[in-house]
Design a protein around this motif. Structure first.
Motif, short mmCIF file in Angstrom:
data_model
loop_
_atom_site.label_atom_id
_atom_site.label_comp_id
_atom_site.label_asym_id
_atom_site.label_seq_id
_atom_site.Cartn_x
_atom_site.Cartn_y
_atom_site.Cartn_z
N SER A 73 0.84 -1.19 0.00
CA SER A 73 0.00 0.00 0.00
C SER A 73 0.87 1.24 0.00
CB SER A 73 -0.90 0.02 1.24
OG SER A 73 -1.70 1.18 1.27
N LEU A 74 0.39 2.28 -0.66
CA LEU A 74 1.00 3.60 -0.57
C LEU A 74 0.21 4.48 0.39
CD1 LEU A 74 2.06 4.19 -4.29
CD2 LEU A 74 3.48 3.45 -2.36
N ILE A 75 -0.72 3.86 1.10
CA ILE A 75 -1.52 4.53 2.13
C ILE A 75 -1.24 3.82 3.45
CG2 ILE A 75 -3.87 5.09 2.86
CD1 ILE A 75 -4.55 4.87 -0.24
N ALA A 76 -0.69 4.53 4.40
CA ALA A 76 -0.11 3.90 5.59
C ALA A 76 -1.11 3.12 6.42
CB ALA A 76 0.59 4.95 6.45
N ARG A 77 -2.36 3.54 6.45
CA ARG A 77 -3.34 2.88 7.33
C ARG A 77 -3.62 1.44 6.92
NH1 ARG A 77 -9.45 4.65 7.43
NH2 ARG A 77 -9.65 2.47 8.03
N VAL A 78 -3.28 1.06 5.68
CA VAL A 78 -3.60 -0.29 5.22
C VAL A 78 -2.38 -1.05 4.69
CG1 VAL A 78 -6.04 0.07 4.77
CG2 VAL A 78 -4.39 0.67 3.00
N GLY A 79 -1.17 -0.58 5.00
CA GLY A 79 -0.01 -1.32 4.53
C GLY A 79 1.30 -0.63 4.81
N VAL A 81 4.22 1.32 3.51
CA VAL A 81 4.51 2.21 2.38
C VAL A 81 5.94 2.00 1.88
CG1 VAL A 81 4.80 4.62 1.69
CG2 VAL A 81 2.79 3.93 3.02
N ALA A 82 6.92 1.98 2.77
CA ALA A 82 8.31 1.85 2.35
C ALA A 82 8.55 0.53 1.62
CB ALA A 82 9.23 1.98 3.56
N ALA A 83 8.00 -0.55 2.14
CA ALA A 83 8.17 -1.84 1.48
C ALA A 83 7.49 -1.86 0.11
CB ALA A 83 7.61 -2.96 2.36
N THR A 84 6.36 -1.18 0.01
CA THR A 84 5.65 -1.11 -1.27
C THR A 84 6.44 -0.29 -2.28
OG1 THR A 84 3.54 -1.33 -0.13
CG2 THR A 84 3.48 -0.46 -2.37
N GLN A 85 7.04 0.78 -1.84
CA GLN A 85 7.89 1.56 -2.74
C GLN A 85 9.06 0.72 -3.26
OE1 GLN A 85 8.55 4.83 0.01
NE2 GLN A 85 7.29 6.20 -1.25
N GLU A 86 9.65 -0.08 -2.39
CA GLU A 86 10.74 -0.96 -2.84
C GLU A 86 10.23 -2.01 -3.82
OE1 GLU A 86 14.11 -0.66 -2.38
OE2 GLU A 86 13.32 1.29 -1.71
N TYR A 87 9.04 -2.52 -3.57
CA TYR A 87 8.44 -3.48 -4.50
C TYR A 87 8.23 -2.83 -5.87
CZ TYR A 87 4.75 -6.05 -6.86
OH TYR A 87 4.00 -6.71 -7.81
N LEU A 88 7.73 -1.61 -5.88
CA LEU A 88 7.52 -0.92 -7.16
C LEU A 88 8.84 -0.65 -7.86
CD1 LEU A 88 4.64 1.55 -6.24
CD2 LEU A 88 4.49 -0.56 -7.58
N ARG A 89 9.87 -0.37 -7.11
CA ARG A 89 11.20 -0.21 -7.72
C ARG A 89 11.65 -1.52 -8.40
NH1 ARG A 89 12.21 3.15 -2.88
NH2 ARG A 89 12.52 5.30 -3.64
N ALA A 90 11.35 -2.65 -7.79
CA ALA A 90 11.69 -3.93 -8.39
C ALA A 90 10.89 -4.15 -9.68
CB ALA A 90 11.43 -5.07 -7.41
N CYS A 91 9.61 -3.76 -9.67
CA CYS A 91 8.80 -3.86 -10.89
C CYS A 91 9.38 -2.98 -12.00
CB CYS A 91 7.36 -3.45 -10.60
SG CYS A 91 6.43 -4.60 -9.56
N PHE A 107 -1.90 0.68 -7.92
CA PHE A 107 -0.81 1.04 -7.02
C PHE A 107 -1.24 2.09 -6.00
CE2 PHE A 107 1.72 -0.07 -10.99
CZ PHE A 107 1.85 -1.40 -10.62
N TYR A 108 -2.09 1.65 -5.07
CA TYR A 108 -2.48 2.56 -3.99
C TYR A 108 -2.78 1.79 -2.70
CZ TYR A 108 -6.55 1.54 -6.98
OH TYR A 108 -7.46 0.94 -7.81
N ALA A 109 -3.47 0.65 -2.78
CA ALA A 109 -3.84 -0.09 -1.57
C ALA A 109 -3.97 -1.56 -1.90
CB ALA A 109 -5.16 0.45 -1.01
N PRO A 110 -3.97 -2.43 -0.90
CA PRO A 110 -4.12 -3.86 -1.18
C PRO A 110 -5.46 -4.17 -1.84
CG PRO A 110 -3.40 -3.50 1.09
CD PRO A 110 -3.81 -2.17 0.55
N THR A 111 -5.42 -4.97 -2.87
CA THR A 111 -6.66 -5.37 -3.53
C THR A 111 -7.54 -6.16 -2.56
OG1 THR A 111 -5.50 -5.48 -5.64
CG2 THR A 111 -7.61 -6.61 -5.49
N GLY A 112 -8.80 -5.77 -2.48
CA GLY A 112 -9.73 -6.44 -1.60
C GLY A 112 -9.92 -5.75 -0.26
N VAL A 113 -9.14 -4.71 0.00
CA VAL A 113 -9.27 -3.96 1.25
C VAL A 113 -10.14 -2.73 0.98
CG1 VAL A 113 -8.08 -2.62 3.01
CG2 VAL A 113 -7.10 -4.78 2.20
#
Length: 284
Positions: A73-79, A81-91, A107-113
Motif C-alpha cells: 500500500s502507498l496509504i499507511a493505514r492499510v499497509g 509504504v516503504a516496502a511497497t515503494q521498494e516493490y515498485l522499484r523492483a517492478c 498502485f495505492y492499496a491492497p486489492t480487496g481492502v
C-alpha cells in the motif's frame, strides 16, 4: 497499423515463475499474441534477464503487471509504504530489463481492502497517495517507464473506482511517470458509459486491459467492442490491449479474483476466442 495484443499469464497460472514462463510464452505466440503481461507477484518469482531471453525467442513484447497483495500500500493505514515503494522499484527494474514501457496495477492499496471514507479522509488519502507515489514515478520516468495506475471496482477497493477519481487523484503526476491503466471489466461495473470514460481519460491512458464482461473471453459478451475501440482511437491510445482473465484451477487466484465457475471450456479456448475476436474487430 494493427494493435499489439497481449495476454496475461494469469489466464493460466499464478504465480508466474521461470519454469512456467517458457511454455506459456510458446503457447501465447502460437495463439498469435504479440506480447505477454508478466505479473510480478513476489520479487524473485522470475528473473528478468532470463524472461527477456525467453520472450525474444518467441518474438514477444512485455508489459509488467504489479500485484497489490496484503500489506502492499502507498496509504499507511492499510499497509507498509516503504516496502511497497521498494516493490515498485523492483517492478520498474524488471520492466527496464524487459524493454517494457509500462508497469500496470492498482498502485495505492491492497486489492480487496475496502473502508468508508468521508470527504476529508478521501482528500487526505489522495494527498498521501500522491506524496508516496511521486518519487517512485520520477524514477520510472527517468527510465522511460510509466506507472499505469488501475481503477478497480468498488468490491476490490474504495480508493479509485472510476476514471474521474483517477484523473482527480493522479493528474498532478501525469507528466511525471504516471498514467491510467483501464480495464474493461472494471469500466463495465463502475462507469455509466464506459466509452465516454475512455474518451475522458484521453492522453492519460498508459495501458488497457480487456476481457469479457464476465471476466471471460472477449467478443461473446454484452460489451460494445466496436464502440470501445472507437473510444480508444478518439482518446489517442494506440498502445497494447492486454487480455486479463484468471484460471479457477489455482486456489489462490480463484479466491483473489472470485472465479467460482469456469469462464470457458478451457483457458486455452478463452485465450484463443479472445484474440480471434480482437483481430476480427480490427478488420471490421
Amino acid at each position: 497499423m494493427p494493435r499489439t495484443i497481449a495476454v496475461n499469464t494469469w489466464v493460466w497460472t499464478s504465480p508466474l515463475t521461470d519454469a512456467t514462463l517458457e511454455p506459456l510464452a510458446r503457447k501465447a505466440a502460437g495463439l498469435g499474441y504479440d506480447a505477454l503481461e508478466l505479473p510480478l507477484e513476489n520479487v524473485g518469482d522470475w528473473e528478468p534477464v532470463r524472461a527477456r531471453e525467453t520472450l525474444d525467442r518467441f518474438g514477444l513484447g512485455a508489459i509488467v503487471v504489479g500485484a497489490m497483495g496484503p500489506g502492499r500500500s502507498l496509504i499507511a493505514r492499510v499497509g507498509d509504504v516503504a516496502a511497497t515503494q521498494e516493490y515498485l522499484r523492483a517492478c520498474i527494474a524488471a520492466a527496464r530489463e524487459l524493454g517494457a514501457d509500462a508497469v500496470a496495477g492498482p498502485f495505492y492499496a491492497p486489492t480487496g481492502v475496502t473502508w468508508r471514507m468521508d470527504v476529508d479522509e478521501r482528500t487526505a488519502v489522495v494527498r498521501e497517495l500522491r506524496e508516496n507515489l511521486a518519487p517512485i514515478a520520477a524514477e520510472a520516468a527517468a527510465l522511460g517507464i510509466t506507472l499505469a495506475v488501475e481503477p478497480l471496482n468498488r468490491y476490490e477497493t474504495s480508493v479509485i473506482n472510476t476514471v474521474e477519481q483517477g484523473l482527480d487523484a493522479l493528474a498532478p503526476l501525469f507528466d511525471a511517470g504516471v498514467g491510467l491503466a483501464l480495464d474493461t471489466y472494471h469500466l463495465n461495473i463502475e462507469e455509466k458509459k464506459p466509452a465516454e470514460a475512455i474518451r475522458a481519460a484521453g492522453a492519460a491512458i498508459a495501458h488497457v486491459q480487456v476481457c469479457g464482461s464476465d471476466r471471460g473471453a472477449v467478443g461473446d459478451d454484452h460489451t460494445d467492442w466496436p464502440e470501445i475501440l472507437r473510444a480508444l482511437d478518439d482518446a489517442g491510445y494506440r498502445g497494447p490491449l492486454g487480455l486479463e482473465s484468471f484460471t479457477g484451477e489455482n486456489a489462490t487466484i480463484a479466491v483473489a479474483a472470485s472465479v467460482w465457475r469456469p469462464l470457458a471450456a478451457s483457458q486455452d479456448e478463452l485465450a484463443a476466442r479472445s484474440i480471434a475476436a480482437l483481430r476480427a474487430l480490427e478488420h471490421s
